[in-house]
Design a protein around this motif. Structure first.
Motif, short mmCIF file in Angstrom:
data_model
loop_
_atom_site.label_atom_id
_atom_site.label_comp_id
_atom_site.label_asym_id
_atom_site.label_seq_id
_atom_site.Cartn_x
_atom_site.Cartn_y
_atom_site.Cartn_z
N ILE A 84 38.16 27.60 23.45
CA ILE A 84 38.53 28.99 23.18
C ILE A 84 38.72 29.74 24.50
CG2 ILE A 84 37.76 31.14 22.13
CD1 ILE A 84 36.24 29.44 20.07
N ILE A 85 37.84 29.52 25.46
CA ILE A 85 37.96 30.18 26.76
C ILE A 85 39.28 29.81 27.42
CG2 ILE A 85 37.01 30.31 29.10
CD1 ILE A 85 34.24 30.00 27.88
N PHE A 86 39.62 28.52 27.40
CA PHE A 86 40.90 28.07 27.97
C PHE A 86 42.08 28.74 27.27
CE2 PHE A 86 44.52 25.09 27.92
CZ PHE A 86 44.76 25.01 29.29
N GLY A 87 42.01 28.83 25.95
CA GLY A 87 43.08 29.47 25.19
C GLY A 87 43.25 30.94 25.53
N MET A 88 42.13 31.67 25.65
CA MET A 88 42.21 33.10 25.99
C MET A 88 42.71 33.29 27.41
SD MET A 88 41.57 34.85 23.34
CE MET A 88 41.75 36.38 24.26
N ALA A 89 42.34 32.40 28.32
CA ALA A 89 42.84 32.48 29.69
C ALA A 89 44.37 32.25 29.72
CB ALA A 89 42.14 31.46 30.57
N LEU A 90 44.82 31.30 28.95
CA LEU A 90 46.25 31.01 28.87
C LEU A 90 47.01 32.17 28.24
CD1 LEU A 90 48.07 28.64 29.64
CD2 LEU A 90 47.85 27.78 27.30
N GLU A 91 46.42 32.78 27.23
CA GLU A 91 47.05 33.95 26.58
C GLU A 91 47.15 35.12 27.55
OE1 GLU A 91 48.37 36.66 23.47
OE2 GLU A 91 48.45 34.48 23.77
N THR A 92 46.09 35.37 28.30
CA THR A 92 46.11 36.46 29.27
C THR A 92 47.15 36.21 30.35
OG1 THR A 92 43.73 36.80 28.88
CG2 THR A 92 44.68 37.81 30.85
N LEU A 93 47.23 34.98 30.83
CA LEU A 93 48.23 34.62 31.83
C LEU A 93 49.64 34.82 31.29
CD1 LEU A 93 49.13 33.32 34.52
CD2 LEU A 93 48.90 31.09 33.39
N ALA A 94 49.92 34.35 30.08
CA ALA A 94 51.25 34.46 29.50
C ALA A 94 51.65 35.91 29.30
CB ALA A 94 51.29 33.71 28.16
N THR A 95 50.73 36.73 28.80
CA THR A 95 51.05 38.14 28.57
C THR A 95 51.27 38.87 29.89
OG1 THR A 95 49.58 38.02 26.64
CG2 THR A 95 50.33 40.20 27.30
N GLY A 96 50.47 38.54 30.89
CA GLY A 96 50.64 39.17 32.20
C GLY A 96 51.97 38.80 32.84
N LEU A 97 52.40 37.55 32.68
CA LEU A 97 53.68 37.11 33.25
C LEU A 97 54.87 37.84 32.63
CD1 LEU A 97 53.13 33.25 33.57
CD2 LEU A 97 53.29 34.93 35.42
N MET A 98 54.68 38.42 31.45
CA MET A 98 55.77 39.16 30.82
C MET A 98 56.19 40.38 31.62
SD MET A 98 54.69 39.02 26.80
CE MET A 98 54.37 37.46 25.99
N LEU A 99 55.28 40.90 32.43
CA LEU A 99 55.63 42.05 33.27
C LEU A 99 56.76 41.69 34.23
CD1 LEU A 99 52.05 43.38 34.10
CD2 LEU A 99 53.78 44.52 32.69
N LYS A 100 56.84 40.42 34.62
CA LYS A 100 57.88 39.97 35.53
C LYS A 100 59.03 39.29 34.82
CE LYS A 100 58.66 37.04 39.62
NZ LYS A 100 59.42 38.08 40.35
N TYR A 101 58.72 38.54 33.78
CA TYR A 101 59.74 37.69 33.18
C TYR A 101 60.24 38.17 31.81
CZ TYR A 101 58.41 34.46 36.84
OH TYR A 101 58.15 33.89 38.06
N ARG A 102 59.78 39.30 31.32
CA ARG A 102 60.38 39.86 30.10
C ARG A 102 61.05 41.18 30.46
NH1 ARG A 102 57.34 40.71 24.35
NH2 ARG A 102 57.39 38.43 24.38
N THR A 103 62.26 41.08 30.96
CA THR A 103 63.08 42.25 31.29
C THR A 103 64.51 41.97 30.83
OG1 THR A 103 63.82 41.47 33.47
CG2 THR A 103 61.68 42.58 33.37
N SER A 104 65.34 43.03 30.84
CA SER A 104 66.72 42.86 30.40
C SER A 104 67.53 42.00 31.35
CB SER A 104 67.38 44.24 30.25
OG SER A 104 67.33 44.95 31.48
N HIS A 105 67.01 41.77 32.58
CA HIS A 105 67.70 40.95 33.57
C HIS A 105 67.14 39.53 33.66
CE1 HIS A 105 69.77 44.55 34.89
NE2 HIS A 105 68.60 45.16 35.08
N SER A 106 66.13 39.21 32.84
CA SER A 106 65.52 37.89 32.89
C SER A 106 66.45 36.84 32.28
CB SER A 106 64.19 37.88 32.13
OG SER A 106 63.26 38.75 32.74
N SER A 107 66.37 35.62 32.81
CA SER A 107 67.18 34.53 32.27
C SER A 107 66.59 34.03 30.97
CB SER A 107 67.26 33.40 33.28
OG SER A 107 65.98 32.80 33.45
#
Length: 602
Positions: free
Chosen positions: A403-426
């Motif tokens: 569960i700890i590993f899963g929550m860490a992965l979820e936090t990482l994925a959501t944080g990466l959206m600040l850079k990779y979820r934009t209208s200019h993202s591939s």
């Protein structure tokens, strides 16, 4: 006494543990019969005029649990293969339904009804019904048995799909969605419960055609497995016949109605549904463009909802003979922390997912096919890790590190959206964060549920699973409401700024962005302005989601217990814990339940 009574099986009294031998059970019952006849002569009677031999203490082991224990005792490899195979088919079909529902919802509210901003509201309504459904269905499954609950949920599912398919407006569509949600949420929960019962710890209209034949073998298997043996059925018939001769129909009706009322905790169910439903509906309306938090109606509804919720807690804690919520379990650290994660994880996920399909097509310029695939990547990734996670748990017999590993992965994925979820993202950048989120799902949802069930006794397995799902769906509703509030309050204002103050364009882009995107190509200021407005809204949603995910990570590290899994259906320490805790509550209510006891040995 002779050994003659041992030739017939004894009907298990609800709440009683199986005897070491049928002889012991028969002797005990015979002794009780002698005492009861003596009491009848003395004129001693209890509630409703029944003698002491006819009374039974409710709050005991339920019919649904007894049936599943009977099924488990009959299970063999062939039966398990049949059940698990059709569970797999059903899960695939139901998940396919849920995966495509987002796309259908987008087009229904946008192109069909020209009310795209109400997408979050429909999602909240759906989540409300998802939150309210599990607990009553769990009680229904315990009282009447898993088979009848499965059939009822299947009917809800099929009728809901038919209503949505024929909807002419947003109201009808929402009603169909609500009915459908009752069915699909109930089916998912019941399948989780049944699997836990028998295992150790270690196109729209086409759906309503496929699901019934897939579910039917599950229902048949459960019915065959939970059905009492012939001799026991004969005893039950004799009990009913004797009872019918002794009591008039009207009296039997009121006795059964009274038992039904207390065992299902009807008062608690009404308070729970009314409180949660009113609170979430108020939350949805307060975040719309037509109602505000300062409105008198909003304040009144919120206050009434909170008061009802408080009354529910008071009733369950101090007055309910059979509490809907086993409050003794709420003292366990693992139960509290699992419920907390059931709140935080879907809350964060819903914040970043509600308007994703629209955002991918309109702001990011993705095709319908690409947007659909990217939206569904979490489901695909979740299925992979949903298999990997249990295999790890089976090998090492622990769930907390997973569960700890899963929550860490979820936090990482959501944080990466600040850079990779934009209208200019591939396309690849938009997809990778979704894949990571999906990978996290399999390490979070199912392990948390399994850990929660490990902390509860078998008798409370259905209700704790239902409670976990209720919290999960409430969190989804709150997350959808938060996303809807941010979208409603950010997008419309930014559209006016980025579309050079053109109110006509802003209104068209807000009410039906999917159609708007087909009229203006990427690179035009009319299209890019909409992308910028949706970028701002998405960024706010992602920030909120990241913060919530991080809090969930901390909770998994510091609050969860690292219970060691065994090959039993439940942990012995959990069984002992709840038994001792419930004894301290000193709650018991006698009620005539003649059909729950065996025919006295003669």
């Amino acid at each position: 006494m002779s050994a003659q009574p041992t030739e017939l099986p004894v009907v298990p009294a609800l709440g009683a543990r199986p005897s070491t031998s049928s002889l012991d059970a028969s002797e005990t019952r015979a002794n009780e019969d002698k005492h009861s006849h003596h009491d009848e002569k003395d004129g001693y009677q209890v509630e409703d005029g029944f003698t002491e031999k006819e009374t039974h203490i409710i709050g005991s082991k339920s019919k649904g649990v007894i049936g599943m224990e009977a099924l488990q005792s009959k299970m063999n490899t062939r039966w398990r293969i049949v059940l698990y195979t059709f569970f797999m088919f059903a899960s695939y079909s139901l998940s396919l339904d849920q995966s495509t529902a987002t796309v259908y919802l987008n087009y229904a509210v946008s192109k069909g009804f020209k009310l795209h901003s109400l997408q979050a509201s429909v999602s909240v309504v759906t989540s409300i019904f998802s939150a309210m459904a599990p607990t009553p269905i769990a009680k229904f499954a315990d009282y009447f048995g898993r088979v009848y609950a499965e059939v009822a949920c299947l009917i809800f599912y099929t009728v809901g799909q038919a209503v949505m398919a024929s909807a002419k407006g947003i109201v009808q569509f929402s009603a169909g969605s609500a009915i459908h949600t009752l069915g699909i949420s109930g089916l998912f929960m019941l399948h989780n419960i049944v699997i836990s019962d028998i295992s150790s710890l270690r196109n729209r209209s086409l759906f309503c055609i496929l699901i019934p034949p897939i579910i039917a073998p599950i229902i048949i298997t459960l019915w065959r497995g939970t059905r009492p043996e012939r001799a026991v059925r004969e005893q039950l018939k004799a009990i009913k016949k004797e009872r019918a001769a002794r009591m008039p129909l009207s009296e039997r009706f009121w006795v059964d109605a009274k038992e039904f009322f207390w065992k299902l905790d009807v008062i608690g169910l009404v308070l729970f549904v009314a409180g949660i439903g009113l609170f979430l509906v108020t939350l949805t309306l307060a975040n719309s463009r037509y109602r505000k938090w300062s409105d008198a109606h909003t304040i009144a509804q919120l206050v009434v909802g909170v008061v009802i919720a408080i009354r529910f807690v008071i009733w369950e804690r101090w007055f309910a003979p059979i509490p809907l919520v086993p409050f003794a379990l709420m003292k366990r650290k693992t139960v509290v922390s699992c419920c907390l994660l059931a709140l935080l994880y879907p809350l964060a996920g819903r914040c970043v997912a509600v308007y994703l399909y629209t955002y991918l097509q309109v702001a990011a310029g993705q095709s319908q096919l690409s947007a659909t695939r990217i939206t569904n990547f979490p489901s695909i990734g979740g299925w992979v890790t949903a298999v990997l996670g249990p295999l790890i748990a089976r090998r090492f017999r622990v769930l907390k590190p997973i569960i700890i590993f899963g929550m860490a992965l979820e936090t990482l994925a959501t944080g990466l959206m600040l850079k990779y979820r934009t209208s200019h993202s591939s396309q690849g950048e938009l997809a990778i964060v979704q894949v990571l989120r999906g990978a996290a799902t399999g390490f979070i949802s199912y392990p948390i549920q399994a850990l929660l069930q490990a902390a509860a006794p078998h008798e409370h397995l259905a209700i704790v699973t239902a409670g976990w799902l209720a919290i999960y769906y409430v969190a989804m509703a709150v997350g959808a409401a938060i996303a809807g509030a941010m979208w409603t309050n950010i997008v419309i204002n930014k559209l006016t700024d980025y579309l050079q103050g053109n109110a006509t364009l802003a209104a068209a882009a807000y009410s039906d962005p999917l159609t708007y995107a087909t009229k203006w190509t990427v690179g035009t200021w009319q299209r890019d302005g909409v992308g910028r407005a949706q970028d701002d809204a998405q960024r706010a949603m992602v920030i909120v989601g990241t913060v919530i995910s991080f809090v969930g990570l901390l909770a998994s590290i510091f609050l969860l217990e690292n219970l060691r899994l065994t090959d039993a259906v439940s942990l012995e320490e959990s069984e002992q814990y709840i038994t001792e805790a419930e004894k301290k509550q000193k709650k018991a209510l006698t009620l005539a339940v003649v059909r729950d006891v065996p025919v006295p040995a003669r």
